[in-house]
Scaffold this motif. Structure first.
Motif, PDB file in Angstrom:
ATOM      1  N   GLU A   7       1.186  -1.016   0.484  1.00  0.00           N
ATOM      2  CA  GLU A   7      -0.348   0.279  -0.323  1.00  0.00           C
ATOM      3  C   GLU A   7       1.166   1.316   0.006  1.00  0.00           C
ATOM      4  N   THR A   8       2.338   1.384   0.039  1.00  0.00           N
ATOM      5  CA  THR A   8       3.119   2.088   0.245  1.00  0.00           C
ATOM      6  C   THR A   8       3.011   2.830  -0.939  1.00  0.00           C
ATOM      7  N   ARG A   9       2.999   2.017  -1.827  1.00  0.00           N
ATOM      8  CA  ARG A   9       2.834   2.790  -3.918  1.00  0.00           C
ATOM      9  C   ARG A   9       2.646   3.619  -3.528  1.00  0.00           C
ATOM     10  N   LYS A  10       2.968   4.882  -4.406  1.00  0.00           N
ATOM     11  CA  LYS A  10       2.574   5.591  -5.174  1.00  0.00           C
ATOM     12  C   LYS A  10       2.872   6.827  -6.874  1.00  0.00           C
ATOM     13  N   VAL A  11       3.712   5.664  -6.985  1.00  0.00           N
ATOM     14  CA  VAL A  11       3.689   6.385  -8.448  1.00  0.00           C
ATOM     15  C   VAL A  11       4.584   4.881  -8.905  1.00  0.00           C
ATOM     16  N   ASP A  28       0.131   7.631 -10.880  1.00  0.00           N
ATOM     17  CA  ASP A  28       0.533   8.707 -10.007  1.00  0.00           C
ATOM     18  C   ASP A  28      -0.434   8.237  -9.019  1.00  0.00           C
ATOM     19  N   GLN A  29      -0.361   7.466  -8.034  1.00  0.00           N
ATOM     20  CA  GLN A  29      -1.777   7.391  -7.368  1.00  0.00           C
ATOM     21  C   GLN A  29      -1.877   8.126  -6.344  1.00  0.00           C
ATOM     22  N   ASN A  30      -1.190   8.993  -5.951  1.00  0.00           N
ATOM     23  CA  ASN A  30      -1.150   9.884  -5.610  1.00  0.00           C
ATOM     24  C   ASN A  30      -2.584  10.986  -6.102  1.00  0.00           C
ATOM     25  N   THR A  31      -2.487  11.349  -6.879  1.00  0.00           N
ATOM     26  CA  THR A  31      -2.847  12.321  -7.962  1.00  0.00           C
ATOM     27  C   THR A  31      -4.255  10.980  -8.445  1.00  0.00           C
ATOM     28  N   GLY A  32      -3.984  10.474  -9.235  1.00  0.00           N
ATOM     29  CA  GLY A  32      -4.795   9.241 -10.102  1.00  0.00           C
ATOM     30  C   GLY A  32      -4.072   9.020 -12.026  1.00  0.00           C
ATOM     31  N   LYS A  33      -3.454  11.027 -12.105  1.00  0.00           N
ATOM     32  CA  LYS A  33      -2.945  10.931 -13.455  1.00  0.00           C
ATOM     33  C   LYS A  33      -2.599  10.094 -14.019  1.00  0.00           C
ATOM     34  N   ILE A  34      -2.765   9.693 -14.717  1.00  0.00           N
ATOM     35  CA  ILE A  34      -2.058   8.703 -15.924  1.00  0.00           C
ATOM     36  C   ILE A  34      -1.217   9.180 -16.982  1.00  0.00           C
ATOM     37  N   PHE A  35       0.136   8.919 -17.639  1.00  0.00           N
ATOM     38  CA  PHE A  35       0.830   9.409 -18.611  1.00  0.00           C
ATOM     39  C   PHE A  35       1.276   8.554 -19.847  1.00  0.00           C
ATOM     40  N   ARG A  63       7.934  14.507 -12.924  1.00  0.00           N
ATOM     41  CA  ARG A  63       8.452  13.748 -11.322  1.00  0.00           C
ATOM     42  C   ARG A  63       9.802  12.720 -11.942  1.00  0.00           C
ATOM     43  N   SER A  64      10.603  12.493 -11.134  1.00  0.00           N
ATOM     44  CA  SER A  64      11.931  12.003 -11.125  1.00  0.00           C
ATOM     45  C   SER A  64      11.675  10.339 -11.233  1.00  0.00           C
ATOM     46  N   ILE A  65      13.121   9.853 -11.750  1.00  0.00           N
ATOM     47  CA  ILE A  65      12.805   8.593 -11.660  1.00  0.00           C
ATOM     48  C   ILE A  65      12.846   7.859 -10.312  1.00  0.00           C
ATOM     49  N   GLU A  66      13.585   8.439  -9.058  1.00  0.00           N
ATOM     50  CA  GLU A  66      13.429   8.715  -8.647  1.00  0.00           C
ATOM     51  C   GLU A  66      12.655   8.226  -7.544  1.00  0.00           C
ATOM     52  N   SER A  67      11.696   9.040  -7.841  1.00  0.00           N
ATOM     53  CA  SER A  67      10.017   9.102  -7.328  1.00  0.00           C
ATOM     54  C   SER A  67       8.984   7.548  -7.644  1.00  0.00           C
ATOM     55  N   VAL A  68       9.733   6.460  -8.572  1.00  0.00           N
ATOM     56  CA  VAL A  68       8.358   5.883  -9.437  1.00  0.00           C
ATOM     57  C   VAL A  68       9.060   4.350  -8.090  1.00  0.00           C
ATOM     58  N   ASP A  69       8.120   4.266  -7.045  1.00  0.00           N
ATOM     59  CA  ASP A  69       8.409   3.062  -6.022  1.00  0.00           C
ATOM     60  C   ASP A  69       7.948   1.748  -6.644  1.00  0.00           C
ATOM     61  N   ASP A  70       7.138   2.019  -8.165  1.00  0.00           N
ATOM     62  CA  ASP A  70       7.031  -0.073  -9.045  1.00  0.00           C
ATOM     63  C   ASP A  70       7.992   0.092  -9.802  1.00  0.00           C
ATOM     64  N   ALA A 242      14.899   3.336  -6.296  1.00  0.00           N
ATOM     65  CA  ALA A 242      15.089   2.154  -6.004  1.00  0.00           C
ATOM     66  C   ALA A 242      13.980   1.391  -5.504  1.00  0.00           C
ATOM     67  N   GLY A 243      12.925   1.721  -6.654  1.00  0.00           N
ATOM     68  CA  GLY A 243      11.854   1.013  -5.965  1.00  0.00           C
ATOM     69  C   GLY A 243      11.784  -1.017  -6.923  1.00  0.00           C
TER      70      GLY A 243
END
Length: 725
Positions: A7-11, A28-35, A63-70, A242-243
């Motif tokens: 459940e901790t995954r956001k991006v 991005d599960q924070n905003t619900g947006k799809i790119f 965002r950045s690659i570092e912000s990708v959780d999965d 780092a995901g």
């Protein structure tokens, strides 16, 4: 490292490496947006396109690659390696007397009338197949202890031959694996560092030939896939990722990289499985339960039935068929897969004139290197994409959103040289012929696939995706008699979205055969319980709460004396003697549904018991990052587009990103987006639903008479104004 399903995954990002393009979707599960993103595949090193695409989509999303959780990945590398025969040098260790089982197969000719029949070559040549003294019977009883000296002798032969991987398949090891396990210990001590595949681990089921083939195939691709996954993981980490890196299984679930490295054969259909998983997701979104999933990319086209919102599934798969549509002409593998058909018909499929002077299209593909002629990357022979450009389906200035300008002059020269001139026709007729052949090929394959299941394609809607799917959906639907076509926004990269809506899963199987009325139900319950515990341990290690895991049990059943089985659901809970009647009744119903008749008075037996364990699927809301442009006018202009039923017509060109929910319009029209183009025929009615899917209702249009052979008279059909409901 994050875990699958955490459940901790956001991006989250899905990456699908295809034969021509590498597709990406970021949620991005924070905003619900799809790119969305799309890049040409770099075949020499697929990780280059993955990293380049990931950097770009992260940047476009702010965002950045570092912000990708999965990151969830699927690839065609496994199936391509087997088809192209560029895997590892494999040694096979088998029971004495069974060295030639890979050669003998089932002793069945897939085409009894072909005097020049070709059979698929075994993945392990005879000189690399060694024997060991041992014997276990079908009940798991040891008849002859393992002769360890024969295993060591085989190891020395493997060492002298420089094998890169080893497969071990002993007779009836699914019933008792003790000899395979001891053989592995000996081989590891003699050949340290060489990967070893045990058949009871990869496919613990009856049927020696299929089990041996599956073990050999796993060993054949394992060194290559391990190098690829290690390199990809390393380069992602170097880039700042780092995901968690997980992969799509052929059965539609997700698995960890460690499991994928151990059993890479389960990834053989990971890319197509993602498309079918996405199709099932859209079936639920659109509330259209029965769909034909039509995924046409640059290299292949894949068709899958979605019924009641779920894709068809199978526990066997044929790889590298030597005859395109003939069952039995490939290498049989016993692995869980989503049941689909795949043919060499994509945008990059090459047109040619055969020795009989006939026009053929595919299965050879131009891929991404050099690609179709219009790409301007060195391609010389015309492809389906080139024909689509000539017929007006594609814009020469808006391909990939305008990033790639298409060369019309080069296409016309190639069509003239390689098709039109040899056939004494003009360039337009050549393009029409290519288009017609590829559409008919796909229709024929789809009809055969659906007919084998006793279904009627007219009872389904067609869900079109992939870069070329929406371009050909109108033509294919008309050939199949389908009246409704659904095209999602971002259809060109929809398979990558499938990775992000898939649930973590594992499929297990154990063979225990016997007449249903005589089964030891205590043994059956113990077998099912053991599989549930194994599946639970696997998924909980991935971060899934044990109470969130769902189980589905089934068993392969047949009439006594039959050679093949059909799956039947097994009730939940503890089974007992009363279960025999329940299973027998379910089998008779399933048999009658599939074959149109039932057989009375013949005993029924069960063979292989199966368990599917599934964690919760991630929630994805379809909020595309482009949907906020829907208020602007959608009209971009118009151009001449060819339709078989009318000839060339003037069709309005619409911007897909400016079509908002509730908008309705009538064809002919071309709807353009960055990753794909949707063709809507004359008088067809289209509506945009709440999730921005195009719902197209097909209409019959009377064929117009042509002024010249092969060159229909132009017919202009006025498109209605786009209106908002």
């Amino acid at each position: 490292m994050n875990n699958v399903g955490s459940e901790t995954r956001k991006v989250r990002t899905g990456v699908d490496v295809g034969g021509t393009f590498t597709d990406l979707v970021l949620v991005d599960q924070n905003t619900g947006k799809i790119f969305l993103g799309k890049r040409l595949t770099t075949h020499a090193d697929p990780s280059r396109a993955i990293l380049g695409g990931l950097e770009r989509i992260a940047k476009e999303s702010g965002r950045s690659i570092e912000s990708v959780d999965d990151l969830v990945h699927g690839t065609t590398l496994v199936t391509n390696t087997i088809i192209e025969r560029r895997g590892a040098k494999v040694g096979l260790l088998t029971t004495r007397g069974f060295r030639d089982s890979l050669e003998l197969g089932k002793e069945i000719r897939h085409d009894r009338h072909d005097l020049f029949l070709r059979r698929p070559e075994p993945l392990v040549c005879r000189r690399l197949r060694q024997e060991a003294g041992e014997r276990i019977n079908a009940a798991g009883e040891i008849l002859l202890e393992l002769e360890e000296a024969s295993v060591r002798a085989a190891a020395q032969e493997f060492k002298a031959s420089d094998v890169e991987a080893i497969a071990v398949c002993f007779l009836h090891s699914y019933a008792n694996a003790v000899h395979e396990q001891r053989a592995k210990q000996i081989l590891q001590s003699e050949l340290p560092g060489v990967p070893i595949t045990l058949s009871h681990e990869i496919s613990p089921e009856i049927r020696e030939y299929e089990r041996a083939n599956t073990a050999c195939a796993n060993a054949y691709v394992q060194p290559m896939m391990n190098r690829y996954l290690t390199r990809l993981d390393s380069r992602l980490r170097e880039a700042g990722f780092a995901g968690s890196l997980s992969l799509m299984l052929s059965g539609g679930g997700l698995t960890r990289i460690e499991a994928a490295e151990a059993q890479p054969i389960h990834l053989i259909e990971s890319g197509p499985a993602a498309g079918a998983t996405a199709a099932a997701f859209y079936s639920r979104i659109t509330q259209i339960p029965d769909l034909i999933s039509f995924d046409m990319g640059g290299t292949t086209a894949k068709m899958c039935l979605i019924e009641a919102g779920q894709p068809e599934r199978s526990n066997q798969f044929e790889a590298a068929r030597v005859s395109r549509f003939q069952k039995g002409s490939g290498l049989p593998l016993k692995i869980p897969v989503i049941d689909l058909i795949e043919i060499g018909a994509g945008g990059g499929s090459i047109a040619r004139i055969d020795q009989m002077g006939l026009l053929k299209v595919g299965p050879q593909s131009a891929g991404s290197e050099p690609g179709p002629v219009c790409y301007g990357r060195g391609g010389r022979r015309p492809t389906v994409t080139d024909a689509d450009l000539v017929l007006g389906y594609l814009s020469p200035t808006y391909f990939l959103g305008g990033e790639m300008e298409l060369d019309m002059d080069a296409v016309q020269r190639a069509l003239h040289e390689h098709v039109a001139e040899p056939l004494n026709i003009d360039v337009l007729q050549a393009a029409i012929g290519i288009r017609r052949i590829v559409d008919e090929n796909m229709a024929a394959a789809t009809r055969m696939y659906i007919a084998e299941k006793g279904r009627d394609p007219r009872q389904y809607a067609l869900l079109a995706f992939g870069g070329a799917g929406p371009v050909h959906a109108h033509s294919l639907a008309k050939l199949l008699g389908v009246k409704r076509v659904v095209v999602p926004l971002g259809a060109g990269v929809m398979s990558a979205l499938g990775f992000l809506v898939a649930a973590p899963a594992i499929n297990l199987a154990r063979s225990y055969a016997g007449r249903v009325a005589e089964l030891d139900w205590q043994r059956v319950n113990a077998l099912l319980e053991a599989m549930e515990q194994e599946a639970s341990r696997f998924l909980t290690r991935s971060g899934i709460a044990s109470e969130a895991i769902g189980f589905r049990r089934c068993v392969d059943m047949r009439h006594l004396g039959q050679g093949f089985e059909i799956p039947v659901d097994v009730p939940d809970g503890i089974l007992d003697a009363r279960t025999a009647d329940t299973l027998a009744g379910s089998f008779r119903n399933a048999y009658e549904m599939r074959f149109g008749r039932s057989i009375a008075g013949i005993a029924i037996e069960a063979l292989t018991w199966r368990l599917a364990a599934v964690g919760p699927a991630p929630e994805v809301s379809l909020q595309f990052s482009v949907s906020d442009r829907a208020e602007a006018g959608p009209h971009k202009g118009s151009r001449m587009v060819y339709f078989p039923e009318t000839g060339f017509v003037t069709a309005d060109v619409l911007d897909r990103y400016r079509l908002g929910p509730g908008m309705r319009f009538e064809g002919p029209a071309v709807v353009e987006e960055r990753e794909s183009t949707t063709i809507i025929g004359p008088h067809c009615k289209a509506e945009v639903d709440a999730s921005l899917n195009l719902i197209i209702e097909l209409a019959e249009v009377p064929r117009q008479r042509s002024d010249a052979p092969g060159e229909p008279a132009p017919l202009t059909v006025k498109i209605k104004e786009v209106s908002r409901v």
